[in-house]
Design a protein around this motif. Structure first.
Motif, mmCIF file in Angstrom:
data_model
loop_
_atom_site.group_PDB
_atom_site.id
_atom_site.type_symbol
_atom_site.label_atom_id
_atom_site.label_comp_id
_atom_site.label_asym_id
_atom_site.label_seq_id
_atom_site.Cartn_x
_atom_site.Cartn_y
_atom_site.Cartn_z
ATOM 1 N N GLN A 555 0.952 -1.074 -0.147
ATOM 2 C CA GLN A 555 -0.022 -0.145 0.087
ATOM 3 C C GLN A 555 0.915 1.378 0.130
ATOM 4 O O GLN A 555 0.201 2.464 -0.304
ATOM 5 C CB GLN A 555 -0.844 -0.080 1.423
ATOM 6 N N ALA A 556 2.000 1.282 0.181
ATOM 7 C CA ALA A 556 3.103 2.378 0.442
ATOM 8 C C ALA A 556 3.206 3.085 -1.192
ATOM 9 O O ALA A 556 3.309 2.603 -2.242
ATOM 10 C CB ALA A 556 4.261 1.920 0.808
ATOM 11 N N ASP A 557 3.306 4.264 -1.026
ATOM 12 C CA ASP A 557 3.490 5.097 -2.221
ATOM 13 C C ASP A 557 5.009 5.122 -2.374
ATOM 14 O O ASP A 557 5.787 5.382 -1.487
ATOM 15 C CB ASP A 557 3.035 6.784 -2.032
ATOM 16 N N LEU A 558 5.515 5.096 -3.700
ATOM 17 C CA LEU A 558 6.896 5.511 -3.915
ATOM 18 C C LEU A 558 7.874 4.113 -3.901
ATOM 19 O O LEU A 558 8.849 3.935 -4.327
ATOM 20 C CB LEU A 558 7.320 6.584 -3.417
ATOM 21 N N LEU A 559 7.772 3.665 -2.674
ATOM 22 C CA LEU A 559 8.763 2.580 -2.011
ATOM 23 C C LEU A 559 8.317 1.471 -2.761
ATOM 24 O O LEU A 559 7.138 1.113 -2.869
ATOM 25 C CB LEU A 559 8.609 2.556 -0.556
ATOM 26 N N ASP A 560 9.412 0.595 -2.942
ATOM 27 C CA ASP A 560 9.008 -0.743 -3.566
ATOM 28 C C ASP A 560 8.910 -1.790 -2.425
ATOM 29 O O ASP A 560 9.869 -1.813 -1.603
ATOM 30 C CB ASP A 560 10.380 -1.106 -4.456
ATOM 31 N N LYS A 561 7.891 -2.226 -2.484
ATOM 32 C CA LYS A 561 7.543 -3.224 -1.353
ATOM 33 C C LYS A 561 8.592 -4.345 -1.088
ATOM 34 O O LYS A 561 8.849 -4.792 0.101
ATOM 35 C CB LYS A 561 6.238 -4.072 -1.438
ATOM 36 N N TYR A 562 9.189 -4.771 -2.137
ATOM 37 C CA TYR A 562 10.372 -5.868 -2.109
ATOM 38 C C TYR A 562 11.627 -5.217 -1.307
ATOM 39 O O TYR A 562 12.305 -5.997 -0.837
ATOM 40 C CB TYR A 562 10.536 -6.341 -3.449
ATOM 41 N N ASP A 563 11.628 -3.894 -1.695
ATOM 42 C CA ASP A 563 12.987 -3.401 -1.032
ATOM 43 C C ASP A 563 12.718 -3.409 0.463
ATOM 44 O O ASP A 563 13.794 -3.578 1.148
ATOM 45 C CB ASP A 563 13.159 -2.091 -1.386
ATOM 46 N N ILE A 564 11.685 -3.082 1.082
ATOM 47 C CA ILE A 564 11.211 -3.050 2.401
ATOM 48 C C ILE A 564 11.363 -4.717 2.889
ATOM 49 O O ILE A 564 12.019 -4.730 4.167
ATOM 50 C CB ILE A 564 9.875 -2.495 2.692
ATOM 51 N N TYR A 565 10.801 -5.553 2.278
ATOM 52 C CA TYR A 565 10.917 -6.806 2.496
ATOM 53 C C TYR A 565 12.422 -7.247 2.800
ATOM 54 O O TYR A 565 12.723 -8.167 3.583
ATOM 55 C CB TYR A 565 10.348 -7.583 1.551
ATOM 56 N N GLN A 566 13.105 -6.881 1.826
ATOM 57 C CA GLN A 566 14.835 -7.418 2.073
ATOM 58 C C GLN A 566 15.237 -6.750 3.059
ATOM 59 O O GLN A 566 16.067 -7.448 3.611
ATOM 60 C CB GLN A 566 15.528 -6.759 0.742
#
Length: 821
Positions: A555-566
């Motif tokens: 649901q986040a804007d601009l951020l890649d969810k996979y980057d946060i997962y990493q």
């Protein structure tokens, strides 16, 4: 206290590698992994009459431990292993390594010492407290050692091991679901050490029946042991050449068929046709074409296709050449596509595999939907990886993205798309991925009109639309329309762009909204983290944490969810996994622990020191001293910081004074030692001489000598003040360390939970996510700054500046009596 998981693995590798000597890693692995297997079997099944392996008297690892220093240690190890093999029908599987081979292990005392130390490494493993994850502890250690041996084995000798990251992709895209039945079968015709089959088995909650075949004797042995180490003792792994002598056949002589198949065959195997009847193959594997005699890639693929049931599914790793090579392979490729057998293709990064550096792809076969198939799903995952030594390695986020996109058939720009069979036919059935997916980054094209006439092209600003959707007012704070249609002017100097973005209320709101996603995730899981108990499954825990974080940041804007997962997966691998692993073994009491680091004379500390009390040095395994200080002794730390700041200020003043007054005729020059340092002894001597000189000549303080004396006295004063402050800092630090040391055993379980879960894990993750937001901001700031600087000075302005400078040069030359035509 149980050893940390990563420390166990790294110490195993370091110890074993140290004893290797000049032996090739591809050979040495047989000795090391055989001993690890015997240690595992002995710890798990010795004395258990119902165990899947019977450990007879005199055939356990304890027997090996008594052989250290024995003159016949090599021969006796062979006999122990042979006895175990005979009792369990494992002859030729676990007794391949000859522990009495003088050519490989050395002669006489060299062999005795090497084997004694090698046995000692495994004998020293206290695994009695390691209850977490059951068999995975030593099973994963086996996998860890195999990966390192594959890395060191060099080209063509590391093919026994498929990187675990690639294996996970195959296991997750081959079609196994939670509903897959226990009697479903999986087959690997070139199974190597079995790591790929085991990853597939991990995806089947109900279990799978495992079949494999491997041609190399040593590698087949590894596979047999690997199956036991990962609690799959019923896996049936056979030894022979799959193409010329397939073991798995039906009573009528046809190939046995399976529900699933996975494989990483040797790339472009030249001698694949030895023993194979190419014109009349008895198994009818080449009905869609006969592969080239010197390239076996399609031979393995066709064998797998024939070995699948009518609803069977497969995932096979092959070199990229199978996608576009011509002649016989082109005909086979066309037939497979028109038959609808190929579900999709996944292009992988180069240099992932241990036997070769060439890029590879995964061909996914699905017979079940072949007749209805109207296209192939293609993924270009060649750009997603990290460097790991001299190899590339897939990150957790790369694996997750590939699997998500492929299994859900998600089309992503420059990454994946569904390609119709008509389009493939129009390209003569060439499946080379770049023909269908352009994964290159868009070219950054300069606007010549803007360079000539000024202004920033609106097209470049519009390209940042993803940002303007989130920050609709920020665009007008950074840019304003210019008099030229289609162009804008910058409202902020390049050096002020980042500050303008960070201080904009829309960015503040965005940061709060993004961090709220993390904070909600943290609140949701905090109770679960504080309830970690002995015997829990760390892998299950991290999977639930990571999947929920990934879902929330979708649901986040601009951020890649996979980057946060990493970010979470990296922290898990670096720190959190070891912490959880200790908790599920020893419980929360481990947070009280401090280990004294004892070093033998002549050795160096192998671990960093966390706390020093007197001459004793201590290491904490769970809660660093800094967390104790921050929560319980913040006032003492503040006082220490103030003392240190005062000390640093005095040191800086002293260094500046010495720098200013040393050198030729400097007041402090004569106070320097032979090494060039100003010393207190020389200062005192020089002060005495200067004072005496002033007294004799009755000179006042304003004289040269008087000024020199003032410098000398100030320097000595600073030396004394610095020593005083350093002692205060040292005493205060020691008092703080003693207070922290005394606090550890007094910590309650609730206090440990707060320190570990809130102050360590959650605070670290929040900081890394905040840094990711900052990184995203920096990308926008850099682009805006680049555009502003690129078009800041149009060509006419530059021409005027050049002419003005040229005129000044001409004027200077004329004044000098020179003329320049």
């Amino acid at each position: 206290m149980a050893i940390k998981k990563t420390e166990l693995y790294s110490s195993l590798w370091a110890g074993c590698d140290e004893l290797r000597g000049g032996m090739d890693a591809s050979q040495y692995k047989d000795y090391v992994l055989t001993l690890l297997f015997l240690k595992y079997i002995s710890d798990k099944y010795a004395g258990d009459p119902n165990g899947i392996i019977f450990v007879p008297e005199g055939a356990s690892f304890d027997e090996l431990a008594t052989l250290k220093g024995d003159k016949e240690i090599g021969d006796k190890i062979n006999k122990v292993i042979s006895k175990l093999a005979e009792e369990n029908d494992l002859k030729g599987a676990i007794d391949i390594a000859d522990f009495n081979d003088e050519d490989k292990l050395g002669k006489g005392k060299e062999m005795i010492d090497r084997l004694s130390k090698l046995v000692g490494i495994f004998d020293g493993l206290d695994l009695s407290a390691n209850r977490a994850e059951g068999d995975d502890l030593l099973g994963d250690a086996y996998e860890y050692l195999m990966r390192h041996f594959a890395t060191d084995s060099g080209k063509s000798k590391g093919q026994f091991y498929t990187p675990a990251e690639v294996s996970r992709i195959l296991a997750k895209v081959v079609g196994i679901t939670p509903e897959t039945r226990q009697d479903a079968t999986v087959y690997d015709p070139t199974c190597g050490s079995g790591s790929l089959l085991l990853k597939v088995a991990d995806e089947a909650p109900n279990g799978l029946t495992i079949y494999g075949q491997e041609m190399d004797n040593s590698t087949w042995s590894l596979a047999r042991m690997n199956m036991f180490m990962h609690n799959n003792p019923t896996a049936d792994i056979r030894k022979d050449n799959t193409l010329s002598s397939p073991y798995w056949k039906n009573p009528d002589g046809s190939l046995k068929t399976f529900d699933f198949a996975v494989a990483n065959p040797p790339f472009s195997y030249k001698s694949w046709s030895n023993g194979v009847n190419l014109t009349n193959d008895e198994f009818q594997r080449f009905e869609y074409g006969v592969p080239p005699g010197k390239n076996g890639d399609y031979a393995f693929l066709l064998h797998i296709l024939k070995s699948l049931k009518s609803t069977g599914k497969a995932a096979v790793i092959l070199p990229h050449g199978v996608l576009f090579r011509g002649n016989a392979e082109a005909r086979i490729r066309q037939n497979l596509v028109t038959q609808g057998y190929i579900k999709g293709i996944i292009g992988l990064p180069p240099n992932l595999f241990y036997g070769t550096g060439i890029p590879a792809c995964i061909i996914v076969i699905d017979k079940a939907s072949a007749q209805q198939r109207q296209g192939l799903f293609m993924v270009d995952a060649s750009k997603g990886f990290m460097k790991d030594g001299n190899k590339n390695r897939l990150r957790s986020q790369d694996i997750h993205k590939i699997v998500d996109v492929f299994n859900n058939q998600i089309e992503c720009p420059r990454y994946s798309r569904m390609v119709s069979l008509d389009e493939i036919a129009a390209n003569d059935y060439n499946l080379n991925i770049p023909r269908y997916i352009d994964s290159s980054e868009p070219e950054d094209i300069h606007d010549l009109s803007a360079h000539l006439n000024g202004g920033i092209p609106n097209a470049d600003i519009d390209a940042l639309e993803d940002y303007w959707k989130v920050f609709p007012q920020m665009r007008s704070a950074l840019f304003a329309p210019s008099q030229r249609p289609g162009y804008s002017q910058s409202l902020v100097e390049a050096s002020q762009v980042k500050g303008t973005i960070l201080n904009h209320p829309e960015f503040t709101a965005f940061t709060q909204k993004t961090l709220a996603l993390y904070q909600d995730w943290r609140k949701h899981h905090q109770g679960r983290l504080k309830e970690i108990a002995i015997g829990d499954k760390p892998k299950v825990l991290i999977e639930s944490l990571a999947e929920d974080l990934l879902a929330r940041f979708a649901q986040a804007d601009l951020l890649d969810k996979y980057d946060i997962y990493q970010l979470l997966m990296d922290y898990w691998a670096e720190t959190m996994q070891d912490d959880v692993y200790l908790l599920v073994q020893d419980g929360w009491k481990v947070g009280k622990g401090l280990r004294e680091l004892v070093v033998k004379k002549g050795e160096k500390l192998k671990e960093t020191v966390d706390l020093t009390i007197g001459k004793k040095k201590y290491k904490t395994d769970l809660i660093p001293p800094g967390l104790i200080v921050a929560r319980y002794f913040a006032d003492k730390q503040q006082h220490l910081d103030e003392l240190q700041a005062d000390c640093d200020a005095i040191t800086q003043e002293l260094e500046a004074l010495i720098e200013e007054h040393t050198g030729e005729e400097g007041a402090l020059t004569d106070a320097q030692s032979d090494k060039g340092n100003v010393t207190k002894t020389n200062l005192k001597k020089l002060i005495g001489e200067t004072t005496k000189q002033l007294s004799i000549f009755d000179e006042d303080e304003s004289s040269v000598e008087g000024e020199q004396l003032a410098v000398l006295e100030r320097c000595l004063e600073l030396f004394d003040l610095e020593a005083e402050k350093k002692k205060a800092v040292k005493d205060t630090q020691e008092a703080l360390d003693k207070a922290v040391f005394a606090k550890y055993p007094k910590l309650t379980e609730d206090e440990i939970k707060v320190l570990l879960v809130e102050d360590k894990w959650e605070a670290t993750l929040e900081a890394t996510i905040s840094a990711e937001i900052e990184r995203m901001t920096q990308q926008l700031a850099n682009r805006v700054k680049d555009l502003e600087e690129r078009y800041a000075e149009p060509l006419p302005q530059l021409v005027d500046e050049v002419e003005a400078l040229s005129g000044k040069v001409d004027e200077h030359l004329r004044r000098m009596g020179l003329e320049w035509n």
